[in-house]
Structures are given as C-alpha cells and as structure tokens.
Design an enzyme around this catalytic site. Sequence first.
Site, PDB file in Angstrom:
ATOM      1  N   ASP A 244      46.601  35.862  26.277  1.00  0.00           N
ATOM      2  CA  ASP A 244      45.456  36.347  27.040  1.00  0.00           C
ATOM      3  C   ASP A 244      44.877  35.107  27.737  1.00  0.00           C
ATOM      4  O   ASP A 244      45.176  33.972  27.370  1.00  0.00           O
ATOM      5  CB  ASP A 244      44.430  37.042  26.133  1.00  0.00           C
TER       6      ASP A 244
HETATM    7  C1  BGC Z   1      41.307  40.015  29.362  1.00  0.00           C
HETATM    8  C2  BGC Z   1      42.677  40.617  29.615  1.00  0.00           C
HETATM    9  C3  BGC Z   1      42.997  40.528  31.086  1.00  0.00           C
HETATM   10  C4  BGC Z   1      42.917  39.087  31.529  1.00  0.00           C
HETATM   11  C5  BGC Z   1      43.238  38.887  32.984  1.00  0.00           C
HETATM   12  C6  BGC Z   1      41.156  38.634  29.954  1.00  0.00           C
HETATM   13  O1  BGC Z   1      39.830  38.216  29.918  1.00  0.00           O
HETATM   14  O2  BGC Z   1      41.044  39.984  27.972  1.00  0.00           O
HETATM   15  O3  BGC Z   1      42.702  41.950  29.190  1.00  0.00           O
HETATM   16  O4  BGC Z   1      44.251  41.068  31.338  1.00  0.00           O
HETATM   17  O5  BGC Z   1      41.592  38.614  31.288  1.00  0.00           O
HETATM   18  O6  BGC Z   1      42.266  39.437  33.792  1.00  0.00           O
END
Ligand code: BGC
Length: 723
Positions: A244
């Site tokens: 993530d």
């Molecule tokens: C989130 C993810 C997301 C990623 C990219 C993160 O803050 O937890 O779910 O895909 O950002 O936007």
Amino acid sequence: MGVSKVDSMISQMTLEEKVGLVVGVGLPGFFGNPHSQVPGAAGETRRILRLGIPAAVLADGPAGLRINPKREGDEKTYHATAFPIETMLASTWNREVLEEVGKAVGEEVREYGVDILLAPAMNIHRNSLCGRNFEYYSEDPLLTGEMAASFVKGVQSQGVGACLKHFAANNQETNRMIIDTVVSERALREIYLKGFEIAVKKAKPWAVMSAYNKLNGRYCSQNKWLLTKVLREDWGFEGFVMTDWYAGDNPVEQMEAGNDLIMPGKVNQINPKRKDEVEEILNAVKDGRLSENILDRNVRNILKVLVNSPAFKGYKYTDKPDLEGHAKIAYKAGVEGAVLLKNDGVLPIKEDARIALFGVGQIETVKGGTGSGDTHPKYVISILEGLREKHLKVDEELAKTYGDYVSTMRSRDEYKIRRMFFGIPIAPKLPEDFLTEEKLEEATEKNDIGIVVISRISGEGYDRKPEKGDYYLSDDERRLIEKVSQVFRSRGKKVVALLNIGGPIEVASWRDLVDGILLIWQAGQETGRIVADLLIGKVNPSGKLPTTFPKDYSDIPSWNFPGEPKNNPQKVVYDEGIYVGYRYYDTFNVKPAYEFGFGLSYTTFEYGGLKILKTENSIKVSFTITNTGRFPGKEVAQIYIRAPKGAVDKPFHELKGFHKTKLLNPGESETVEVEIDLRDISSFNCGLWILEKGEYEVRVGASSRDIRLTGTFTIDEEKKYNP
Ligand code: BGC
C-alpha cells in the site's frame, strides 16, 4: 510473451534497472513529481526504454476508476462512472451483477490508459465504525470472496488487471500505518484471509496489495508468512504483490518477504528520516544483505504480469469508454443492492402519490465515500432530481425551501465545504430541524406521504464515531423524524426513511416512528433514479444485508476497536476471534436490529423440497423457491451450516453457499442447486483444516435468522486438509 522471454529480459537488465523496477516512480502529481501519463492515477512503475519495458499505470478503486476528470490545458473531460459502493454491490448477492460491474470498470480502466485497477478492497467489516467499510463488501468471508472473485473476473476479462487489497486484517483507519493487529491464526484463516483465498483461487488476480498494518508484530508488507507461505505456497498465487502507498519501514525486508513492488516509491519525500528505497535496495544487494536472486524473483513476478498489460502490448486507448452503457450497469447494481428494512404497508407508493421530501440529503445526496475509494463521475443524480426525473409528485415548494436552506447555509463560513489534503471534501453537517411548525403542517396537508432522508459520509484516513451525528442520529435528525412522524401519522398518513449511508447506524430506537425504511446505501451517480424506481415499485427491492445492523454500538463484539491505548492506539487485539458479525450475534444470542442476510421484498417467497446429497468431497443442496406474492421479484437464498460440537468450538452456524434467483413472476418457481466443498465447512485448528465427524445441519434461509428449511448429513470419519 512467455516466461522465457521474461527471463531473457531479466538477464539483460542491469542491477540498477532491476531495482528501479521494484520501486514505483513516486506519487504522481505530488512532491514535485510529474503527473502520471493518466492524470489522477495513483502510481506508475518505472519504464526501461532500452529494453522496451513501458510504465504501467495503476489507479483506484472499488466504486469505479478514480482519475482526474479534467486536465490542464485540455478541453476534454475524463469522467468515470460512479458505481454503488462495494457494500451495496455485496448487498446484491448477485455474482453476475458483480461481473458486469467489473467488466464495465475494466473497460474504463483500459480505455483511459490504465493497466491495473487498485480494487477490489476486501477487508472484513469487523466493526461498523471502520471508516472504509463502504469500500469493503461484508462481515462474512464467503460473500466477500465470491463478490470479489466475480468482480475480478469481469475486470480482467477486459485485458487489464485487478488488485485485491488490503492484505490483510486492515480493519480500521485509526493509526492504520502502524497499528499492530494481533489475531489468532484460526481467525485469520477462517475470517480475515478466507475472502482473499477464494478470490485468489477462483479469479487469479494480477496483483495483491499488502496492507499498511502490522500483523502479529510484523508489517504486512514485510511479513513473509503472509506474502509467501500463505499467499503463494498455500494458495498458489501467481501475480505480484505491491505495498500500500508508503507502507512499512524496511524495503529490504519487503523484498525478502515477497512484496515484489514498493509503491508509490520515494518514501523519503514524505518522511525525510526514511531512506530512498531504490538506494536502500541497491546498497543491500551490493553489500550482500539482499540476495540478487530475490530481487530477480520479484522482478520476474512483476514482469510476468506486466507483459500482459495494455501498456506492454502498446494498446491504443480511446479515452472514450462507454459511459452511457456503464450508467445503466451502475443503475442495475444499485436497484439490486438496495435493502428494504421495514415496510408496514407503505411501499411501494402509488406513482401519483404526493410526496413531501425531508432531509438535506435529498439535495446533497452522498454518492460514495471519500479518499482513494472516491470517483469523479460526470453527474450524480440526487434523490430529489431522481424523483423529479421520473415525474413523481414531489412537493416543489418544500423542495425549494430545502434548496434555499442548503445554499444559504453553505455560503456561511461554518458550513462551507472545505478541501483537505488530496482534495478530500469536508462538508460540516447542516442542522436538519429547521422547518417551522406551519411549514410542516402545510406539507402534511398537501401530501400523501412523508419521506425523510438520512445521510452519512465516511472515508479513508479516519474511523466513524459511536456518537450522535454518526453511528446515532443527531438530536436535530431525531427531532425531524419525530415531528414528521407525528404530523403525518396524526392525519393517517405514512412516513418512510431513506438511509443514504455507507455503513450501519443505530435504528432500533427510532424505527417505530416510521412505517418504512429503505436502505439505499451510497448508490453512486444513479442514486436518485434508483430510489425513484424502488419507491414506486418499478423495481422490487431484492438486496439483503451483507453486514449486521446491531441494536446498539455496545453490542458489537470488537469492544476494543480501534485498539490500545485509547488515545493513540498502537495495538488492537482481536479478542473475539472468529466471532465476527452474525457468528457472534447468533452464537451468543444477541438480537440485532436487522440481521445479516435480511432484506424484505414487495412480494413473498416460499421455500420447499430440500434435498441433500453427500458425495465424496462435497454436499449438493437443492430446494425450490416460489414467488407466492403479487409482485415479480428476486430472492437471495442463503445456506448456513451448523457443525456438530467437537474438539474445536464452532459458531452457531456459518454461511456456506447462496444463490440469487432470476426474476420470478408471481406463482413462478426456481430450483436452486448449490454444491459445497467439504473442505469449506471445516475449521482451522493447529495448522490444518479439520472436518470433524458428526451430524451437520443444513439451514436454508431468507436471512441468518429466518431459516425456512433444515436437513442433516453425517460425516463418519474426520477429514484433514492442508492449509
Ligand atoms: C490506500 C489504497 C490506495 C492507495 C493509492 C492508499 O492510501 O490505502 O487503498 O489504493 O492509497 O491511492
């Protein structure tokens, strides 16, 4: 392009190029980074021009593709369809609908030049207050896994990839980047990992995103047990794993654990104390802390997937996905996902019924949650607009009062809609109790029915609160419902509540004040149209709850959410083990307001003819469902299994199969056949799945507490299965 081609590419790569490929290029459009080639996308992999390796574009998310709708110096627009939130998609219990939504999203992903969609999100609703529950399907792992598998199949049928997230046990937003989730292996295997297991095995997703949190002391992105033992060795996952965004604290450990790609790259830009990942990995290989074989393995995992991406194939995207066609799919998913919670002879209303619409949410209808699960559609049809568009007789004078109220209030400083970081909107809630007695009386006189909209919004980065205005009605909302109820009912007229929410709220203390409750969730861009057609019975509600509505917040078993110490949680212990959602309520006899699997219809269904056939490795359950009412409708039949008491303690019963019927006309029947693998009814104990011997009860029902048919089968010999 086969694996040998990938290997030949790897053999030509310099060490620097390999390291470059396992770390993204940085968050596009922020910290001085250029925008992605698809502005608004969340990240990109590094291109290696010399070897003809293009950048792959990754973009969110669960309710539709999230990219910027407008681009600097460009007249064109790049809107994407806002589908219903995942919880609403799960309320359809309809695999075909999920696949259709997946296909539509996949087409938008492809035609806007994106390679991998950062969805579906599939964490379990451990507690109603997780701020991102709207992005997740359910409290139940089977429903979660089945919905995700169908969605992934749909997305990937379009030649682009899907990415399961957030792996795993990421069930809260509070301190999400550091919280240590402490949970037993049994609860992990049976509850928190199960949905991922189903989706990995059934749909072969291109990618998995490891979660921010620690799992039993180790960051998920640095957790070899999770990413290598469970995901690859036990389940046979063949795609690649990405972190993530900015997760974890040790890139070398991430590489070793089997986290192939670090996203978005350049963590030192947001945290100067942390080292640049490229540099760190490069040094680690050079000084022997990281074997180059591991790096090669990770590069191979990534390339094996990317060679199938549109970017690699040089696909010429159009920037013109079929938005009109997809709007119809968003509508279809929405009408199937709304849940009729209460109906004391009020719904459907007559098409010419005169409607007094109350609540700010009729205008400021919430289409979905905020954060990376947000979408930027061309339009959102509010509830008021939807009713008007379908020519329902809305009290226009009252609607104008609301319109004037909303615009006046929003122009005041204290209620102005503000933008937080990354443009996330914060709209302070407007007080709902502003109508004068005369206005209310007048509305009651003039109209046949009162409809009150209650709206909620939540999003990424924060959890909801067990307080008035969030889990509970605010005082002004309660007063509004009380007053509308009093004036309408005193004239023999009825009142309906529309719940425009992303997760459960408390309903038990006020539901007697209304005659009907329609849960419309956050239904995306078509919300108003969906609501109108359900209210007049053009479509019969057929959604069922994928998550329990407890009577009170204090009934929820995850009592320690969001962890200890209370003021700044570092650790959250899942004391309740496998007793999540209905597994807890049904085992410990805690009556919820509306149970898991519950949902009414404008018609009635009868169940009959249960047959259970046991084979070597499965049981085959069949039965018949007949529409015994006056409306055409669809039913969601649920099959729960109650295991015998044995060495391992078991929940009262567990969902092991389900089926949504086709549209059944009055009098029409459908025979349902569901096959359940014996492995899937076993429990996880001491490193193995164990099917204990004894008599099992098959419980077929319209909800977890409305069991219509029961039968039994016997397991004579204990069976064991590898994880
Ligand atoms: C989130 C993810 C997301 C990623 C990219 C993160 O803050 O937890 O779910 O895909 O950002 O936007």
